[in-house]
Scaffold this motif. Structure first.
Motif, PDB file in Angstrom:
ATOM      1  N   ASP A 137       0.847  -1.186   0.000  1.00 28.77           N
ATOM      2  CA  ASP A 137       0.000   0.000   0.000  1.00 28.77           C
ATOM      3  C   ASP A 137       0.888   1.244   0.000  1.00 28.77           C
ATOM      4  O   ASP A 137       1.621   1.488   0.957  1.00 28.77           O
ATOM      5  CB  ASP A 137      -0.915  -0.016   1.225  1.00 28.77           C
ATOM      6  N   LYS A 138       0.818   2.012  -1.077  1.00 26.78           N
ATOM      7  CA  LYS A 138       1.695   3.169  -1.231  1.00 26.78           C
ATOM      8  C   LYS A 138       1.478   4.200  -0.132  1.00 26.78           C
ATOM      9  O   LYS A 138       2.426   4.766   0.401  1.00 26.78           O
ATOM     10  CB  LYS A 138       1.455   3.819  -2.599  1.00 26.78           C
ATOM     11  N   GLN A 139       0.239   4.421   0.245  1.00 27.34           N
ATOM     12  CA  GLN A 139      -0.077   5.405   1.275  1.00 27.34           C
ATOM     13  C   GLN A 139       0.497   4.984   2.625  1.00 27.34           C
ATOM     14  O   GLN A 139       1.080   5.791   3.349  1.00 27.34           O
ATOM     15  CB  GLN A 139      -1.589   5.600   1.368  1.00 27.34           C
ATOM     16  N   SER A 140       0.370   3.723   2.982  1.00 23.61           N
ATOM     17  CA  SER A 140       0.874   3.235   4.266  1.00 23.61           C
ATOM     18  C   SER A 140       2.394   3.299   4.335  1.00 23.61           C
ATOM     19  O   SER A 140       2.964   3.670   5.369  1.00 23.61           O
ATOM     20  CB  SER A 140       0.422   1.798   4.517  1.00 23.61           C
ATOM     21  N   VAL A 141       3.062   2.932   3.242  1.00 19.64           N
ATOM     22  CA  VAL A 141       4.524   2.980   3.206  1.00 19.64           C
ATOM     23  C   VAL A 141       5.000   4.419   3.389  1.00 19.64           C
ATOM     24  O   VAL A 141       5.899   4.700   4.189  1.00 19.64           O
ATOM     25  CB  VAL A 141       5.067   2.377   1.882  1.00 19.64           C
ATOM     26  N   GLY A 142       4.386   5.345   2.686  1.00 22.04           N
ATOM     27  CA  GLY A 142       4.755   6.756   2.810  1.00 22.04           C
ATOM     28  C   GLY A 142       4.461   7.321   4.184  1.00 22.04           C
ATOM     29  O   GLY A 142       5.232   8.122   4.722  1.00 22.04           O
ATOM     30  N   GLN A 143       3.338   6.899   4.783  1.00 18.24           N
ATOM     31  CA  GLN A 143       2.959   7.382   6.102  1.00 18.24           C
ATOM     32  C   GLN A 143       3.941   6.905   7.173  1.00 18.24           C
ATOM     33  O   GLN A 143       4.346   7.671   8.039  1.00 18.24           O
ATOM     34  CB  GLN A 143       1.548   6.923   6.444  1.00 18.24           C
ATOM     35  N   VAL A 144       4.333   5.631   7.112  1.00 16.59           N
ATOM     36  CA  VAL A 144       5.291   5.094   8.087  1.00 16.59           C
ATOM     37  C   VAL A 144       6.645   5.779   7.930  1.00 16.59           C
ATOM     38  O   VAL A 144       7.286   6.157   8.923  1.00 16.59           O
ATOM     39  CB  VAL A 144       5.421   3.561   7.942  1.00 16.59           C
ATOM     40  N   ALA A 145       7.085   5.971   6.690  1.00 15.92           N
ATOM     41  CA  ALA A 145       8.365   6.636   6.450  1.00 15.92           C
ATOM     42  C   ALA A 145       8.329   8.079   6.960  1.00 15.92           C
ATOM     43  O   ALA A 145       9.299   8.555   7.567  1.00 15.92           O
ATOM     44  CB  ALA A 145       8.715   6.603   4.966  1.00 15.92           C
ATOM     45  N   ALA A 146       7.221   8.771   6.752  1.00 13.32           N
ATOM     46  CA  ALA A 146       7.100  10.149   7.220  1.00 13.32           C
ATOM     47  C   ALA A 146       7.080  10.218   8.748  1.00 13.32           C
ATOM     48  O   ALA A 146       7.651  11.138   9.349  1.00 13.32           O
ATOM     49  CB  ALA A 146       5.835  10.784   6.656  1.00 13.32           C
ATOM     50  N   LYS A 147       6.437   9.252   9.388  1.00 11.30           N
ATOM     51  CA  LYS A 147       6.390   9.217  10.856  1.00 11.30           C
ATOM     52  C   LYS A 147       7.779   8.986  11.437  1.00 11.30           C
ATOM     53  O   LYS A 147       8.185   9.662  12.386  1.00 11.30           O
ATOM     54  CB  LYS A 147       5.423   8.114  11.319  1.00 11.30           C
ATOM     55  N   ILE A 148       8.542   8.057  10.850  1.00 10.19           N
ATOM     56  CA  ILE A 148       9.901   7.795  11.331  1.00 10.19           C
ATOM     57  C   ILE A 148      10.790   9.012  11.089  1.00 10.19           C
ATOM     58  O   ILE A 148      11.593   9.387  11.936  1.00 10.19           O
ATOM     59  CB  ILE A 148      10.474   6.523  10.678  1.00 10.19           C
ATOM     60  N   ARG A 149      10.613   9.676   9.947  1.00 13.96           N
ATOM     61  CA  ARG A 149      11.393  10.871   9.642  1.00 13.96           C
ATOM     62  C   ARG A 149      11.067  11.994  10.621  1.00 13.96           C
ATOM     63  O   ARG A 149      11.928  12.793  10.985  1.00 13.96           O
ATOM     64  CB  ARG A 149      11.103  11.328   8.212  1.00 13.96           C
ATOM     65  N   SER A 150       9.815  12.062  11.085  1.00 12.48           N
ATOM     66  CA  SER A 150       9.409  13.148  11.978  1.00 12.48           C
ATOM     67  C   SER A 150      10.036  13.070  13.360  1.00 12.48           C
ATOM     68  O   SER A 150      10.023  14.047  14.099  1.00 12.48           O
ATOM     69  CB  SER A 150       7.885  13.178  12.118  1.00 12.48           C
ATOM     70  N   TYR A 151      10.590  11.915  13.736  1.00 11.19           N
ATOM     71  CA  TYR A 151      11.258  11.818  15.033  1.00 11.19           C
ATOM     72  C   TYR A 151      12.481  12.727  15.100  1.00 11.19           C
ATOM     73  O   TYR A 151      12.802  13.260  16.152  1.00 11.19           O
ATOM     74  CB  TYR A 151      11.676  10.373  15.321  1.00 11.19           C
ATOM     75  N   ARG A 152      13.183  12.897  13.987  1.00  8.38           N
ATOM     76  CA  ARG A 152      14.347  13.776  13.945  1.00  8.38           C
ATOM     77  C   ARG A 152      14.526  14.248  12.503  1.00  8.38           C
ATOM     78  O   ARG A 152      15.240  13.632  11.722  1.00  8.38           O
ATOM     79  CB  ARG A 152      15.591  13.031  14.427  1.00  8.38           C
ATOM     80  N   THR A 153      13.841  15.331  12.140  1.00 11.15           N
ATOM     81  CA  THR A 153      13.945  15.846  10.774  1.00 11.15           C
ATOM     82  C   THR A 153      15.334  16.455  10.570  1.00 11.15           C
ATOM     83  O   THR A 153      15.971  16.902  11.524  1.00 11.15           O
ATOM     84  CB  THR A 153      12.865  16.916  10.503  1.00 11.15           C
ATOM     85  N   PRO A 154      15.819  16.490   9.332  1.00  4.20           N
ATOM     86  CA  PRO A 154      17.158  17.038   9.082  1.00  4.20           C
ATOM     87  C   PRO A 154      17.234  18.518   9.463  1.00  4.20           C
ATOM     88  O   PRO A 154      16.371  19.307   9.085  1.00  4.20           O
ATOM     89  CB  PRO A 154      17.341  16.872   7.574  1.00  4.20           C
ATOM     90  N   GLU A 155      18.244  18.854  10.238  1.00  7.00           N
ATOM     91  CA  GLU A 155      18.391  20.254  10.639  1.00  7.00           C
ATOM     92  C   GLU A 155      19.204  21.003   9.583  1.00  7.00           C
ATOM     93  O   GLU A 155      19.995  20.397   8.859  1.00  7.00           O
ATOM     94  CB  GLU A 155      19.000  20.347  12.040  1.00  7.00           C
ATOM     95  N   PRO A 156      18.997  22.321   9.456  1.00  4.49           N
ATOM     96  CA  PRO A 156      19.543  23.051   8.295  1.00  4.49           C
ATOM     97  C   PRO A 156      21.015  23.445   8.387  1.00  4.49           C
ATOM     98  O   PRO A 156      21.552  23.966   7.424  1.00  4.49           O
ATOM     99  CB  PRO A 156      18.668  24.301   8.231  1.00  4.49           C
ATOM    100  N   TYR A 157      21.706  23.222   9.527  1.00  5.18           N
ATOM    101  CA  TYR A 157      23.079  23.681   9.643  1.00  5.18           C
ATOM    102  C   TYR A 157      24.102  22.579   9.375  1.00  5.18           C
ATOM    103  O   TYR A 157      25.102  22.813   8.711  1.00  5.18           O
ATOM    104  CB  TYR A 157      23.310  24.312  11.015  1.00  5.18           C
ATOM    105  N   LYS A 158      23.880  21.397   9.892  1.00 10.84           N
ATOM    106  CA  LYS A 158      24.795  20.287   9.638  1.00 10.84           C
ATOM    107  C   LYS A 158      24.124  19.167   8.839  1.00 10.84           C
ATOM    108  O   LYS A 158      24.806  18.267   8.369  1.00 10.84           O
ATOM    109  CB  LYS A 158      25.325  19.714  10.947  1.00 10.84           C
ATOM    110  N   GLY A 159      22.807  19.205   8.713  1.00 11.04           N
ATOM    111  CA  GLY A 159      22.088  18.189   7.954  1.00 11.04           C
ATOM    112  C   GLY A 159      21.845  16.907   8.723  1.00 11.04           C
ATOM    113  O   GLY A 159      21.503  15.893   8.133  1.00 11.04           O
TER     114      GLY A 159
END
Length: 177
Positions: A137-159
């Motif tokens: 399911d494309k929506q579920s895969v994207g949702q799980v990936a976005a949730k995991i990414r939201s735990y620590r999004t890339p910061e703009p100074y060191k990435g």
């Protein structure tokens, strides 16, 4: 009418579609997916192809015909090939490990983060700084990936943080004295 809805969806071999009342079911080698249909859009299965047409012309039906075609097309791809999203963990000590249906993330906090995967989603971690989310399911895969990414999004100074493999992080210049 949507331009994309003019083109029918070809069903690959080993993929079957069944329209029953107000629901379409797509079966394939990787699993089965269902989608509810809208009354304003007519969906037909003819010679292993799915065709779309508008029953009553309205703003809602014009919007839904393209949406429905895209959703069903993603279902066909999902049950035949599947979807995956690759995440990269960038930072000192950042790592991920998979233990069954739980993803353990070490992201520089004082505690580890344990993320429970929903049913139908599988995670793999071949190296500690890489995490691959897979499912039909494309929506579920994207949702799980976005949730995991939201735990620590890339910061703009060191990435540093969790980012998608194809994501480009634009770094800001440090403050100068």
């Amino acid at each position: 009418m949507s331009r994309i809805a003019k083109y029918p969806i070809d069903l690959p071999s080993k993929v079957e579609a069944k329209i029953e009342g107000n629901e379409i079911t797509i079966n394939g080698p990787l699993g089965s997916l269902k989608q509810f249909l809208v009354d304003d859009v007519k969906v037909e299965l003819i010679d292993n192809k799915i065709f779309f047409s508008i029953v009553n012309i309205s703003d809602k039906s014009k919007a839904m015909i393209g949406t429905l075609r895209a959703l069903i097309s993603n279902m066909v791809v999902g049950v035949s090939k599947g979807f995956e999203r690759k995440l990269m963990l960038v930072g000192v000590g950042f790592r991920a490990s998979v233990q069954g249906t739980i993803v353990k993330l070490q992201l520089g906090f004082s505690h580890d983060i344990f993320h429970q995967l929903p049913s139908g989603i599988v995670a793999e971690s071949s190296i500690p700084t890489e995490l691959i989310i897979k499912g039909i399911d494309k929506q579920s895969v994207g949702q799980v990936a976005a949730k995991i990414r939201s735990y620590r999004t890339p910061e703009p100074y060191k990435g540093k943080g969790v980012r998608y493999a194809d994501e480009k992080v634009v770094l800001k210049e440090a403050k100068k004295k």
